[in-house]
Scaffold this active site. Structure first.
Site, PDB file in Angstrom:
ATOM      1  N   GLY A 108       0.802  -1.232   0.000  1.00  0.00           N
ATOM      2  CA  GLY A 108       0.000   0.000   0.000  1.00  0.00           C
ATOM      3  C   GLY A 108       0.827   1.271   0.000  1.00  0.00           C
ATOM      4  N   ASP A 154      -6.944  -0.169  -0.095  1.00  0.00           N
ATOM      5  CA  ASP A 154      -5.615   0.261   0.361  1.00  0.00           C
ATOM      6  C   ASP A 154      -5.714   1.554   1.169  1.00  0.00           C
ATOM      7  OD1 ASP A 154      -4.811  -1.892  -1.112  1.00  0.00           O
ATOM      8  OD2 ASP A 154      -3.231  -0.846  -2.197  1.00  0.00           O
TER       9      ASP A 154
HETATM   10  C1  MEV Z   1      -4.283  -4.295  -3.799  1.00  0.00           C
HETATM   11  O1  MEV Z   1      -3.710  -4.067  -2.516  1.00  0.00           O
HETATM   12  C2  MEV Z   1      -5.570  -5.033  -3.668  1.00  0.00           C
HETATM   13  C3  MEV Z   1      -6.274  -5.396  -4.991  1.00  0.00           C
HETATM   14  O2  MEV Z   1      -7.473  -6.062  -4.610  1.00  0.00           O
HETATM   15  C4  MEV Z   1      -6.595  -4.172  -5.814  1.00  0.00           C
HETATM   16  C5  MEV Z   1      -7.662  -3.277  -5.185  1.00  0.00           C
HETATM   17  O3  MEV Z   1      -8.426  -3.727  -4.348  1.00  0.00           O
HETATM   18  O4  MEV Z   1      -7.730  -2.114  -5.604  1.00  0.00           O
HETATM   19  C6  MEV Z   1      -5.448  -6.341  -5.819  1.00  0.00           C
END
Ligand code: MEV
Length: 321
Positions: free
Chosen positions: A105, A150
């Site tokens: 993140g 995030d």
């Molecule tokens: C990224 O940390 C998490 C994902 O699910 C993308 C998102 O939720 O935006 C891969």
């Protein structure tokens, strides 16, 4: 959280781990994320003339930032616009311990620290709604169409249950989790991983839908296991979630090898965390000592970096090499 003096201010936040539910969360399913105590700080100071930006990846005038930093550039511009302040007379310095492209993140955390810092500098109160609106600008450049998990996770001090369009639920459990994290050393590309899942959905909708539904079930069970302190069940659910992430095509050999190492060292469960295709894994352990053993083994198995911690403390440990 944010310090302020006459001519300078600080905004601070931490990184995040997704415990279960990444990728499915993009399709409206729930996911669980945890604060991870790798920190980022934005130092805002009064300066003369154009805005100067300083970070490990770029130092120079704000307007000359490289294209890959467009997200944070637009976020800063919109924050100053929201604050009704001109684009001048400041220096913005980022001190971040969060590796880039690691699924931890970093982009959301840097933007959160900067927005908090700028609001503190101008002595303005920042609502969660404003924070999310401004951080989302940076996130859209970094990830395409992010779910928003995030930015919700990096600005929360508690584990959260996140689902698009719903209120964020803090998940507060008496029982701490003991977690080891390891970085494959390869930059994870969340935008590409999210696009791959979307392409697979168009090609083989039935199969992808099945995985997303399974992840939803896993997340529902994980929420209960987390709240009840049932770490054995939670570990199994992490393993089940990893199977579905493999089916979605977002794991890779490097991630799988570290996950195998963690399991062979007694992890209750292990999986990739974040976007995948590089980046990091997490492993659940039954105590801090065990998390340390796993973390050390992950370094020995070739991880670039490894950490371990307990969710009841804001302290991050590094295994000795
Ligand atoms: C990224 O940390 C998490 C994902 O699910 C993308 C998102 O939720 O935006 C891969």
């Amino acid at each position: 959280m944010n310090k302020v003096s006459a001519k300078s201010a600080e905004g601070e936040t931490h990184s995040k781990l997704i415990l279960v539910g990444e990728h499915a969360v993009v399709y409206g399913k729930p996911a669980i994320a945890l604060p991870f105590p790798l920190k980022v700080k934005a130092l805002i100071k009064e300066s003369f003339g154009i805005i100067k930006f300083k970070s490990a990846i770029y130092t120079g005038p704000l307007e000359k930032m490289p294209g890959r930093m467009k997200g944070i550039l637009e976020c800063i511009k919109e924050t100053l616009n929201t604050l009704d302040k001109p684009l001048e007379g400041l220096s913005i310095e980022i001190e971040s311990a969060i590796p880039l492209g690691s699924g931890l993140g970093s982009s959301a955390a840097v933007a959160t620290a900067v927005v908090r810092g700028l609001f503190s500098f101008f002595h303005q109160k920042l609502s969660q709604k404003e924070l999310f609106y401004l951080v989302q600008i940076a996130e859209e450049y970094a990830h395409g169409k992010p779910s928003g998990i995030d930015m919700a996770a990096v600005s929360s001090r508690h584990p959260i249950l996140f689902q698009k369009g719903k209120d964020i639920t803090p998940l507060i459990s008496e029982a701490p989790l003991f977690i080891a994290v390891a970085h494959t050393g390869r930059i994870g590309d969340t935008r590409r991983a999210v696009e791959n899942v979307r392409k697979n959905y168009l090609k083989d909708g039935e199969k992808v839908k099945k995985s997303l539904d399974k992840i939803e079930e896993i997340t529902d069970m994980a929420e209960k296991a987390l709240l009840n302190g049932d770490i054995n069940l939670l570990g199994k659910l992490l393993n089940d979630n990893q199977q579905e992430l493999i089916a979605l095509g977002v794991s890779d050999n490097g991630l799988n090898a570290l996950i195998d190492t963690a399991r062979s060292q007694g992890a209750l469960g292990a999986k990739l965390t974040g976007g995948g295709l590089g980046g990091c894994i997490i492993a659940l352990a039954d105590n801090l000592e065990k998390a340390k053993v796993i973390s050390k083994a992950l370094m020995k198995a070739g991880a670039l970096e490894s950490w371990y911690f307990s969710t009841c403390q804001d302290t991050l440990y590094f295994p000795e090499r």
